[in-house]
Design a protein around this motif. Structure first.
Motif, mmCIF file in Angstrom:
data_model
loop_
_atom_site.group_PDB
_atom_site.id
_atom_site.type_symbol
_atom_site.label_atom_id
_atom_site.label_comp_id
_atom_site.label_asym_id
_atom_site.label_seq_id
_atom_site.Cartn_x
_atom_site.Cartn_y
_atom_site.Cartn_z
ATOM 1 N N ALA A 136 -0.250 9.144 -40.630
ATOM 2 C CA ALA A 136 -1.483 8.526 -39.633
ATOM 3 C C ALA A 136 -2.593 9.198 -40.024
ATOM 4 O O ALA A 136 -3.727 8.493 -40.131
ATOM 5 N N ALA A 137 -2.773 10.370 -39.926
ATOM 6 C CA ALA A 137 -3.996 11.365 -39.917
ATOM 7 C C ALA A 137 -4.295 11.094 -41.346
ATOM 8 O O ALA A 137 -5.829 10.752 -41.596
ATOM 9 N N GLY A 146 0.611 20.973 -44.142
ATOM 10 C CA GLY A 146 -0.366 20.551 -45.296
ATOM 11 C C GLY A 146 -1.664 20.229 -44.885
ATOM 12 O O GLY A 146 -2.262 20.526 -43.907
ATOM 13 N N PRO A 147 -2.042 19.050 -45.583
ATOM 14 C CA PRO A 147 -3.617 18.726 -45.410
ATOM 15 C C PRO A 147 -3.654 17.694 -43.999
ATOM 16 O O PRO A 147 -4.546 17.476 -43.598
ATOM 17 N N GLY A 148 -2.620 17.297 -43.355
ATOM 18 C CA GLY A 148 -2.665 16.599 -42.110
ATOM 19 C C GLY A 148 -1.424 15.513 -42.096
ATOM 20 O O GLY A 148 -1.375 14.662 -41.283
ATOM 21 N N PHE A 149 -0.187 15.876 -42.612
ATOM 22 C CA PHE A 149 1.224 15.088 -42.100
ATOM 23 C C PHE A 149 1.547 15.829 -40.852
ATOM 24 O O PHE A 149 1.123 16.861 -40.605
ATOM 25 N N GLY A 155 -14.046 8.650 -40.382
ATOM 26 C CA GLY A 155 -15.133 9.359 -40.683
ATOM 27 C C GLY A 155 -14.671 11.130 -40.194
ATOM 28 O O GLY A 155 -15.788 11.595 -39.615
ATOM 29 N N THR A 156 -13.721 11.433 -40.143
ATOM 30 C CA THR A 156 -13.091 12.643 -39.769
ATOM 31 C C THR A 156 -12.264 13.396 -40.773
ATOM 32 O O THR A 156 -11.794 12.733 -41.833
ATOM 33 N N LEU A 189 -7.867 15.370 -37.047
ATOM 34 C CA LEU A 189 -7.284 14.002 -36.378
ATOM 35 C C LEU A 189 -5.851 14.151 -36.263
ATOM 36 O O LEU A 189 -5.322 13.753 -35.092
ATOM 37 N N ALA A 190 -4.956 14.928 -37.034
ATOM 38 C CA ALA A 190 -3.550 15.160 -37.043
ATOM 39 C C ALA A 190 -3.382 16.038 -35.769
ATOM 40 O O ALA A 190 -2.492 15.733 -34.789
#
Length: 577
Positions: A50-51, A86-89, A59-60, A65-66
């Motif tokens: 999702a993130a 990781g980068p946002g999982f 815009g983030t 966001l995660a």
């Protein structure tokens, strides 16, 4: 609703909350947001992107966001922990109660577990087999038949309305050859010595009964009559007899079509002409000449001929395709375009199961469907590759009855419907498949038919033994007694609804065979731990409560195996013999 769909809905609620508090802008496109098992099970039970999907349009930063999503997911009661990787999982671990509840759902829902509404009642026409009506089904047809029939079952389980269709190619020169071959057998039935069947005729013994029937009906009326007098009635009788034979052979595999469509009737109805007129009105049909075929030697003479051509290059094809020959007769493509247009009148999606020899025609037919329906109906063509038959490693000889191939009936009669159907789905349809009569009957882990069936038979035996031992099967089990290894098997089983949806949407029924093999492997591993440690067995003489809990687990696994085998058209075995 599957467990993954439930958590997708919960995630959707979390995202709604983030929109409400201003963290996310409204009207974000969430269609690519997924909730699925992580590739590495050590990362957790569920994972969402999702993130990663929503950060850029919002815009983030994905990780920021995660981190905003994490506490809201953490607050859900069944969630034990949430980690951002990781980068946002986002990875989630569920409490053991979530998996106990899922096991209860599997057992409670029974054969309905895994059924989906993802198809939204849309209409799908699945055309498969569609062999020329010139003889019995051979083993190549067998694979396409199983793939098509299993796909139809899958699509129905996923909520589509399915029509199973067979297209009878009864308008070409091959059916005239069939009629002439039957005329030879007709004369033979009347006592004439016809000698060896010559080249250009169908040599198989399967035409002898047709000749005998015609001899009984007409006597010697057509022995010396000109071909113009007997060709049409002999062709009609031969096609009917071959279709009866085809239906019988398909019935051996429990395959039954909803509709048989005739190419000859299609042409006679004027449907091909109407289709061409529609394309001409769209500016997609013209009179022109094709370029010199590359297969013709540059030094050989070649005269271009004016043909009626379809502008298939406008749809990605490498050249325009003729719809009508110079003599005014329709090309195969012309008839195919009209046939698919006709099917599209009562379908939202078309799926064809074709042999590898038709791979070169896929693009042109897809182009015609797109043009005739203005893109409303899509056509997916699944190519089925060859089946190579072996017996203990040696190639199998051809069938005398068929003349030059091994029949579907020969294979089914030797090893049985269930073995044939399962084996035809043990590889992707577009890859070659080796079928060894000896190996498909082996009682080993390397034989997927046996391995999956054995898991179900073991559980059936377990249920009988439990009843004999006095285990109360009506008593509600205490699933809190199941350990982590046992709940891990539930985690695997819970992926069954996703397997149905993904296999149906990708039009790949082999995915169910793969899933069942993996599920059976995990069950056998759990079973085998009792060989070294008697306390890990499913039935314990002095612990009926734990026995009942483990039996419930086994019954849930058996239910999914039965259901998955049913989608493959295979009967679950109660006892191995």
């Amino acid at each position: 609703m599957s467990l993954y769909a439930q958590y997708a809905a919960l995630l959707d609620g979390v995202l709604d909350d983030l929109v409400a508090d201003g963290t996310l802008p409204p009207e974000l496109d969430r269609k690519n947001v997924t909730v699925e098992p992580p590739r590495d099970p050590s990362h957790g039970d569920l994972a969402t992107n999702a993130a990663m999907v929503l950060a850029k349009p919002a815009g983030t930063n994905p990780r920021v966001l995660a981190e905003a999503i994490k506490p809201k997911l953490q607050a859900l009661p069944p969630v034990a922990s949430v980690e951002v990787a990781g980068p946002g999982f986002i990875n989630l671990r569920l409490s053991p109660d979530a998996w106990r509840d899922e096991l209860r759902t599997i057992v409670r829902d029974g054969e309905k577990y895994g059924l989906s509404k993802i198809g939204a009642n849309e209409r799908v026409n699945v055309e498969y087999v569609s062999a020329n009506p010139t003889g019995p089904m051979h083993v190549g047809h067998c694979r396409g038949a199983v793939v098509g029939d299993s796909l139809a079952r899958l699509l129905e389980a996923a909520g589509f309305r399915v029509t199973k269709e067979y297209y009878v190619n009864d308008a070409g020169a091959q059916v005239d050859t069939l009629a002439r071959s039957v005329h030879l057998r007709y004369r033979e039935a009347l006592g004439e010595e016809i000698g060896e069947i010559g080249e250009g005729f169908y040599p198989g013994d399967y035409l002898k009964p047709v000749g005998t029937l015609l001899a009984a009906e007409y006597g010697d009326k057509f022995v010396d009559a000109p071909e113009t007098e007997w060709l049409a009635p002999f062709r009609e009788a031969a096609i009917k007899a071959m279709l009866d034979l085809i239906r019988h052979d398909l019935g051996l595999l429990d395959i039954h079509h909803d509709k048989f469509s005739s190419e000859a009737e299609l042409q006679a109805s004027g449907s091909v002409t109407r289709a061409m007129e529609v394309l001409r009105e769209k500016g997609l049909v013209y009179e022109g000449e094709l370029e010199r075929p590359k297969s013709i030697d540059p030094h050989d003479e070649w005269e271009p001929v004016e043909l009626t051509l379809f502008r298939s290059t406008q749809f990605g094809d490498d050249q325009d395709r003729p719809m009508k020959k110079s003599d005014g007769s329709w090309t195969y493509f012309g008839s195919d375009a009209a046939y698919h247009w006709e099917k599209a009148q009562s379908a939202d999606h078309l799926v064809n199961i074709w042999g590898a020899d038709h791979a070169g025609t896929v693009k042109r037919v897809q182009s015609a469907v797109k043009a005739l329906t203005d893109g409303r109906v899509d056509l997916d063509v699944k190519i089925v590759n060859m089946v190579r038959l072996f017996r203990a490693g040696e190639p199998v000889k051809m069938s005398k009855r068929a003349g030059d191939f091994v029949t579907l009936a020969d294979v089914v009669n030797e090893v049985g419907k269930d073995v044939v159907r399962f084996m035809m789905l043990t590889k992707r349809a577009d890859t070659p498949l080796d079928f060894d009569f000896a190996k498909v009957l082996e009682a080993s882990k390397d034989n997927p038919v046996f391995y999956v069936q054995y898991a179900h038979a073991r559980i059936s035996s377990l249920k009988r033994k439990a009843a004999d031992a006095g285990v109360n099967l009506s008593e509600h089990p205490d699933l809190a007694l199941l350990d982590d290894e046992e709940l891990a098997l539930v985690r695997r089983a819970a992926q069954y609804p996703r397997a149905i949806e993904s296999a149906a949407m990708a039009h790949e029924p082999h995915r169910i065979a793969f899933f069942l093999y993996d599920l059976a492997a995990e069950f056998h591993a759990l079973w085998n731990r009792g060989n070294d440690d008697p306390s890990r067995r499913f039935l314990l003489e002095n612990n009926p409560q734990l026995s009942r809990a483990r039996l419930e687990l086994a019954l849930g696994i058996a239910q999914i195996i039965r259901s998955g085998l049913g989608l493959m058209g295979v009967t679950a075995t109660e006892e191995m013999r």
